[in-house]
Design an enzyme around this catalytic site. Structure first.
Site, PDB file in Angstrom:
ATOM      1  N   VAL B  11       0.833  -1.207   0.000  1.00 56.81           N
ATOM      2  CA  VAL B  11       0.000   0.000   0.000  1.00 56.81           C
ATOM      3  C   VAL B  11       0.869   1.259   0.000  1.00 56.81           C
ATOM      4  O   VAL B  11       0.637   2.194  -0.781  1.00 56.81           O
ATOM      5  CB  VAL B  11      -0.984  -0.026   1.198  1.00 56.81           C
ATOM      6  CG1 VAL B  11      -1.708   1.308   1.328  1.00 56.81           C
ATOM      7  CG2 VAL B  11      -1.985  -1.165   1.029  1.00 56.81           C
ATOM      8  N   GLY B  12       1.900   1.297   0.847  1.00 56.30           N
ATOM      9  CA  GLY B  12       2.781   2.468   0.912  1.00 56.30           C
ATOM     10  C   GLY B  12       3.465   2.730  -0.419  1.00 56.30           C
ATOM     11  O   GLY B  12       3.519   3.873  -0.907  1.00 56.30           O
ATOM     12  N   LYS B 180     -16.146  -0.370   5.347  1.00 61.38           N
ATOM     13  CA  LYS B 180     -15.120  -1.182   4.682  1.00 61.38           C
ATOM     14  C   LYS B 180     -14.905  -2.499   5.445  1.00 61.38           C
ATOM     15  O   LYS B 180     -14.838  -3.572   4.838  1.00 61.38           O
ATOM     16  CB  LYS B 180     -13.814  -0.391   4.592  1.00 61.38           C
ATOM     17  CG  LYS B 180     -12.621  -1.159   4.021  1.00 61.38           C
ATOM     18  CD  LYS B 180     -12.615  -1.182   2.514  1.00 61.38           C
ATOM     19  CE  LYS B 180     -11.565  -2.105   1.928  1.00 61.38           C
ATOM     20  NZ  LYS B 180     -10.194  -1.798   2.306  1.00 61.38           N
ATOM     21  N   ASN B 188     -13.357 -12.375   3.071  1.00 61.56           N
ATOM     22  CA  ASN B 188     -12.092 -12.737   3.718  1.00 61.56           C
ATOM     23  C   ASN B 188     -12.123 -13.998   4.588  1.00 61.56           C
ATOM     24  O   ASN B 188     -11.390 -14.945   4.305  1.00 61.56           O
ATOM     25  CB  ASN B 188     -11.552 -11.533   4.494  1.00 61.56           C
ATOM     26  CG  ASN B 188     -10.541 -10.755   3.667  1.00 61.56           C
ATOM     27  OD1 ASN B 188      -9.628 -11.338   3.095  1.00 61.56           O
ATOM     28  ND2 ASN B 188     -10.719  -9.448   3.584  1.00 61.56           N
TER      29      ASN B 188
END
Lengths: 298, 298
Positions: B11-12, B180, B188
């Site tokens: 993500v970063g 979310k 999941n």
């Protein structure tokens, strides 16, 4: 008295060996002609719990003789429809003894035209090694309860009881099968989903918590078991069989159909009739069925 | 304006690449000195959804510079405590933007002494290829909501929005994170337990039935989502990502800690506060946690 046992899987072979050991006249009815030949040529072998092996001469055939004094049905639930066809030629006075797990076969069996029908709940462990060799994996009684007709037609089986193969009689067949299926709901589906041996259910913190929640849910739906089955007994059962692979896990790992429907499905149906919900067990039930839909995992 | 991103995971790296593409002054704060060197030497690479690869010169270091105009925190929940220590030297006026999944970090983050705190909910897909290379795996917005302070301190980030990396502002941070996390509860845990790609949840009859039951349970506990999230959307999500391995399944398969606690655990806690029961989700939660306790299966 001629006893014919339909089904030469683990349970059929083991029961046959103990009856033969007590000099009963036993004949195994196999699915294939080959297995009948193998049994007659090699004799029936049983590896005992202590590791020793016993051998018994045994009669076998691929079809019923037509003059059995009692017929024992030791096939799995899924094969019962085939067996019912074979039974069409059998005299309705012949006593019939069912040896299946779960409850699914109960009502169907009682609709058969036989006058004497009894059910078994077996507590021993058995593992088929090959077509004529079975291993005794844990001593436990074979409980018999008559559901239709008279106990007298089955009570002579008590003569074949032995220390390692205790035959005991119970009063209420349906309650007996229900109790066994109810107990099977604790270890079987959870081990099949997590794919762990029985002992892990009490060694893993979260599995243990789930087992406890399941127990509470099951007792709420079946309060009749509250007095005789405490959670500690479920834990003790996991401890005693810590290294064992449950039969349901074995089936999942082998890509075979499991007994989820006849054991867990039947318990859910039973609870449903009494308007009791079992959301945890229902979730486990659907997960096992989803696993069954394909043996493959990533 | 100097943006420093703590955490150079998938993500970063992805966020840094899109900000750099729009000429923002971005610096990645890595866990190790080696990764900072690798990023500076090799530049930051991004494989786009269409298969092309873009390269961006990027600044990187293993510690905060102390004069960032905004700090983005892109580590997983489990690493937040370490990051909180690093933040002790940062001026309390520095705006802080959190990029974690779930709700577990929300209250803790707001207790930090910073005056400006915002949260993100990212809807894109990202996969780390190596220390300086990330793949964009699915286009989706990065939603930002300010929870403490003024939106003005974050709103300039909107200038870096692009077609493939839309930055949008939302009103209520907690509601955004809840939504979310709530959505994450469908795919999941079930894929992690069954160990199947997302599409199998709608292809297998029993998994589909369980998904439906789970949806009904979730809507009963969170009726505020009933209008905007129909079951058909859950099904469509499974279809759209049919071949994908969910992040939770990927973690289970790799024997890593999953985000079960911060996503599913947080939703269960939230429901519990409102006295709502989630027996199906709770069962899935405990099963995933039991799977985490050992990566090994039989």
């Amino acid at each position: 008295m001629k006893i014919e046992i339909i089904g030469a899987g683990a349970v059929g072979l083991l029961v046959a060996s103990f009856l033969a050991e007590k000099q009963a006249s036993v004949k195994l009815i196999t699915r294939t002609e080959q297995q009948a030949v193998q049994l007659k040529v090699n004799n029936l072998m049983r590896t005992n719990c202590d590791g020793t092996t016993s051998v018994f001469p045994i009669d076998a055939a691929a079809s019923l003789s037509g003059d059995a004094d009692i017929i024992v049905i030791a096939v799995k639930y899924g094969q019962l429809q085939d067996v019912f066809k074979q039974l069409q030629t059998v005299k309705p006075t012949t006593p019939i003894l069912f040896l299946q797990n779960g409850l699914a076969h109960y009502d169907e069996a009682l609709r058969l035209p036989f006058h004497q029908i009894a059910f078994c709940s077996v507590q021993f462990g058995a593992q088929k090694i090959n077509e004529y060799h079975v291993a005794h994996k844990g001593i436990g009684p074979m409980k018999i309860a008559v559901a239709k007709g008279e106990k007298i037609f089955f009570s002579h089986l008590g003569a074949y009881s032995s220390e390692r193969f205790l035959i005991v009689f119970e009063g209420d067949a349906e309650a007996m099968l229900l109790e066994k299926a109810w107990l099977n709901c604790f270890i079987n589906p959870l081990t099949a989903i997590l794919q762990v041996p029985n002992g892990q259910l009490i060694q893993r913190i979260d599995a243990f918590q789930l087992l406890k929640k399941l127990y509470n849910e099951m007792i709420m739906a079946f309060p009749q078991f509250a007095e005789n089955f405490h959670f500690e007994q479920v834990v003790a059962l996991c401890e005693r069989t810590a290294e064992n692979t449950s039969s349901m896990l074995a089936d999942v790992l082998a890509g075979r159909e499991t007994e989820i429907e006849t054991i867990v499905g039947a318990i859910i149906k039973k609870a449903h009739i009494d308007n009791k919900q079992l959301p945890i067990l229902q979730t486990l039930y659907l997960l096992v069925k989803a696993l069954e839909e394909s043996g493959e995992r990533m």
